[in-house]
Design a protein around this motif. Sequence first.
Motif, PDB file in Angstrom:
ATOM      1  N   LEU A 155      20.695  -8.940  40.785  1.00 54.79           N
ATOM      2  CA  LEU A 155      21.168  -8.865  39.392  1.00 54.79           C
ATOM      3  C   LEU A 155      22.369  -7.941  39.271  1.00 54.79           C
ATOM      4  O   LEU A 155      23.333  -8.259  38.573  1.00 54.79           O
ATOM      5  CB  LEU A 155      20.031  -8.400  38.473  1.00 54.79           C
ATOM      6  CG  LEU A 155      18.932  -9.402  38.199  1.00 54.79           C
ATOM      7  CD1 LEU A 155      17.816  -8.757  37.374  1.00 54.79           C
ATOM      8  CD2 LEU A 155      19.475 -10.617  37.476  1.00 54.79           C
ATOM      9  N   LEU A 156      22.313  -6.820  39.932  1.00 55.47           N
ATOM     10  CA  LEU A 156      23.430  -5.880  39.902  1.00 55.47           C
ATOM     11  C   LEU A 156      24.676  -6.497  40.534  1.00 55.47           C
ATOM     12  O   LEU A 156      25.789  -6.306  40.045  1.00 55.47           O
ATOM     13  CB  LEU A 156      23.028  -4.595  40.629  1.00 55.47           C
ATOM     14  CG  LEU A 156      23.938  -3.399  40.456  1.00 55.47           C
ATOM     15  CD1 LEU A 156      24.021  -3.014  38.990  1.00 55.47           C
ATOM     16  CD2 LEU A 156      23.423  -2.220  41.270  1.00 55.47           C
ATOM     17  N   LEU A 163      26.285  -9.069  38.031  1.00 54.19           N
ATOM     18  CA  LEU A 163      26.822  -8.578  36.757  1.00 54.19           C
ATOM     19  C   LEU A 163      28.345  -8.658  36.657  1.00 54.19           C
ATOM     20  O   LEU A 163      28.873  -9.110  35.649  1.00 54.19           O
ATOM     21  CB  LEU A 163      26.336  -7.148  36.485  1.00 54.19           C
ATOM     22  CG  LEU A 163      24.952  -7.046  35.884  1.00 54.19           C
ATOM     23  CD1 LEU A 163      24.564  -5.590  35.704  1.00 54.19           C
ATOM     24  CD2 LEU A 163      24.863  -7.783  34.573  1.00 54.19           C
ATOM     25  N   GLY A 174      30.221 -10.842  33.864  1.00 49.80           N
ATOM     26  CA  GLY A 174      31.208 -10.181  33.002  1.00 49.80           C
ATOM     27  C   GLY A 174      32.549 -10.884  33.059  1.00 49.80           C
ATOM     28  O   GLY A 174      33.213 -11.082  32.027  1.00 49.80           O
TER      29      GLY A 174
END
Length: 138
Positions: free
Chosen positions: A18-19, A22, A26
């Motif tokens: 998930l990190l 991101l 974005g």
Amino acid sequence: MPSSAFSSIRSRLLALVLLATLPAVGLILYNAHRSGELAVETARSDARQLAQHVASDYEHVIIGTKQMLRALTLLPEIKNHNSRLCNSLMADVVAGHPYYINLGAIRPDGLVFCSAEPMKGVIYASDRLYFRSAVATR
């Protein structure tokens, strides 16, 4: 071992994935927002150009109409108030110019003596604002 949400390897890997995604999410959101802004600006620019083009065309029609009306006032059919010949002439002019619905001529006393479209009865324009304005401004 402590019992927390990130204690298992599965949880840690999921958090890492998930990190890692991101920045991509974005970037996708930023690009979508920027594309929307560009589309709006392009639409505004296109609308401005279209409005300028329409205004230019309209100005050419107005100039051409003024020139044509000046030329028509010199013709004997109009100068002599010959209704029959003037009606025929105006009908021919309207047929050749899609911008016009009707053309006609009015005597100084307000009597409409000529019209491309057949008239129903006698028409006086002396009480009309456009006629009074034209007489006043010559």
